[in-house]
Enzyme design. Sequence first.
Site, PDB file in Angstrom:
ATOM      1  N   LYS A   1      29.666  44.719 -11.116  1.00 55.42           N
ATOM      2  CA  LYS A   1      30.413  45.546 -10.273  1.00 55.42           C
ATOM      3  C   LYS A   1      30.173  45.008  -8.934  1.00 55.42           C
ATOM      4  O   LYS A   1      31.162  44.875  -7.854  1.00 55.42           O
ATOM      5  CB  LYS A   1      30.392  46.830 -10.301  1.00 55.42           C
ATOM      6  CG  LYS A   1      31.268  47.966  -9.355  1.00 55.42           C
ATOM      7  CD  LYS A   1      31.083  49.169  -9.843  1.00 55.42           C
ATOM      8  CE  LYS A   1      31.681  50.049 -11.099  1.00 55.42           C
ATOM      9  NZ  LYS A   1      31.503  51.330 -11.036  1.00 55.42           N
TER      10      LYS A   1
ATOM     11  N   GLU B   1      19.718  40.334 -12.415  1.00 59.36           N
ATOM     12  CA  GLU B   1      19.837  39.395 -13.615  1.00 59.36           C
ATOM     13  C   GLU B   1      21.110  38.601 -13.675  1.00 59.36           C
ATOM     14  O   GLU B   1      21.193  37.504 -14.105  1.00 59.36           O
ATOM     15  CB  GLU B   1      19.497  40.487 -14.855  1.00 59.36           C
ATOM     16  CG  GLU B   1      18.345  40.970 -14.909  1.00 59.36           C
ATOM     17  CD  GLU B   1      18.407  42.453 -14.280  1.00 59.36           C
ATOM     18  OE1 GLU B   1      17.534  43.320 -14.257  1.00 59.36           O
ATOM     19  OE2 GLU B   1      19.517  42.711 -13.525  1.00 59.36           O
TER      20      GLU B   1
ATOM     21  N   GLY C   1      29.750  51.699 -15.558  1.00 55.67           N
ATOM     22  CA  GLY C   1      29.480  50.363 -16.517  1.00 55.67           C
ATOM     23  C   GLY C   1      29.539  50.697 -17.937  1.00 55.67           C
ATOM     24  O   GLY C   1      30.234  49.888 -18.766  1.00 55.67           O
TER      25      GLY C   1
ATOM     26  N   LYS D   1      14.735  49.116  -9.675  1.00 53.77           N
ATOM     27  CA  LYS D   1      15.313  47.929  -8.960  1.00 53.77           C
ATOM     28  C   LYS D   1      14.990  47.880  -7.532  1.00 53.77           C
ATOM     29  O   LYS D   1      14.585  46.821  -7.200  1.00 53.77           O
ATOM     30  CB  LYS D   1      16.641  48.215  -9.077  1.00 53.77           C
ATOM     31  CG  LYS D   1      17.564  47.896 -10.261  1.00 53.77           C
ATOM     32  CD  LYS D   1      19.145  48.266 -10.074  1.00 53.77           C
ATOM     33  CE  LYS D   1      19.912  48.025 -11.510  1.00 53.77           C
ATOM     34  NZ  LYS D   1      21.256  48.608 -11.182  1.00 53.77           N
TER      35      LYS D   1
END
Length: 549
Positions: free
Chosen positions: A210, A216, A271, A516
Amino acid sequence: MTTEGSPLVWKPEWQALREHQAALTDTHMRALFRDDPERFHRFSIQAAGLRLDYSKNRINHDTLPLLTALARACGLPDATEAMFSGTAINNTENRPALHTALRAAAGSDIRVSGENIVPEVQATLDRMESFVERVHGGELTGFRGDTLTDIVSIGIGGSYLGPRMITEALKPLAREGIRCHYVANIDGTDISEVLRQVRPETTLFLVQSKSFSTQETLANSQLARQWLRDNGASDTDLGHHFVAVTANAAAAREFGIHDDAIFPMWDWVGGRYSLWSAIGLPIALTLGMDHFRRLLAGARAMDNHFRHAPLQDNMPVVMALLGVWYVNFWGADSHTILTYDEYLKNLPNHLQQLDMESNGKRVDRDGRPVDYATGPVIWGGVGANGQHAYHQLLHQGTVLSPADFIIPLNSHNPVANHHATLFANCLAQSQALMQGKTEDEARTELQDQGLPADEVDRLAPHKVVPGNKPSNTLVFDKASPETIGALVALYEHRTFVQGVIWNLNSFDQWGVELGKQLGKPILQQLNEGITDVALDSSTAGLMKLFRGE
């Protein structure tokens, strides 16, 4: 979409369920089945090509009315309409959660900020169909003019788990001449193993992100791009081999992907709910767009059932409420998914993300810490294999983990007597969980084997299986796009209902973000040297080991 009235555990409907659970504590399911010969028919539901048998649960005729009363007290009917109509039920990000719009019938009117989004969804499906036909027809080729034979989907999380699960679940319908591969892990082994199986001139990469900045996915996509260059593709040639599904079209263009190969994602789709969108391109390319549309139709049938069926006859609602029953009133902290279909071996992995990322929350929609259990651990695997492994814990362990048994009535591969044997195993496991084996029965078995009394005394406790372990059984005729679409939508709505009961926002995932955020400075220091003197000693020590210091 808020819990009406008092906090959850103070609601009279909650207290009534506590009293009901206490009354059922000493009731064994053996007795419930003995006393009600119609129990199977009384506690089963059919919808969208699926049949749910929920008779093997610790419930009597009073339980479901009490649970549905709780659902009404928590505002479930209004919350359901709010989701389907496009209300911004994701209140921390001020967004709707409209994955249902991705499979809505053409001509539907579903509005976001006053604009009907269905025409754009339908236009994207038409674009997908045109693209798939051009690949299958050989109009789109590799940089040397070769037919594209291998699809490599690069994504992670919902951009990976859902599409991979569907392409495997419907593998018997896959088109000849197309192979689909998935890359998700940042471990270099993942993409290296895939690249060893494909040829540069015949491979199409789908970059599924998105934001087009997921660490990754971006790193693996950059490596794939360099691999093509190393094998003779020019920068101009790269356009033959890359497609993007993203909300960040500018970043995709900068990467080198052409506008006509960029498909949209929308803020109103999370997602883990996105396989119904262009994120499903691996499915469409592998199975054909006709099968992808059938998948949407199956999910739409479950949507219609969920939206309109009375709560007590509503398959997602009943499954969700039974989950609440065990998590909050019986102390279960996990839920097992047992697929008796080799093609569905990755369904538990998809449902892990769907459920645990949605309802793994410690504060309610208003930011208040909850004082009740929320989302359980979701785990499981292929049922027949699990019988020789973790089923031991289900039968004789000290934990309570309700189970869903999922099995088709007919196999795509009806060899010898295999499917009857598989079906018998599935039924035997659910029956064993329910009825167990008493000490008297264990003693009788041992005595019938001719063992002496002292040996019977020694072994009998080890052979006792308590039973009274709850399970659902979901059956369908055969794995088809429609039944698999309905099955996945069933669990989506089950997850939503539980979020409503627990007063959670099931559509954000802030817990995912912290790792993250911390990962970026750690990576920089691994590459450039450790500069953060405030690092905890464990993290700093492990970083030094990596750097060889």
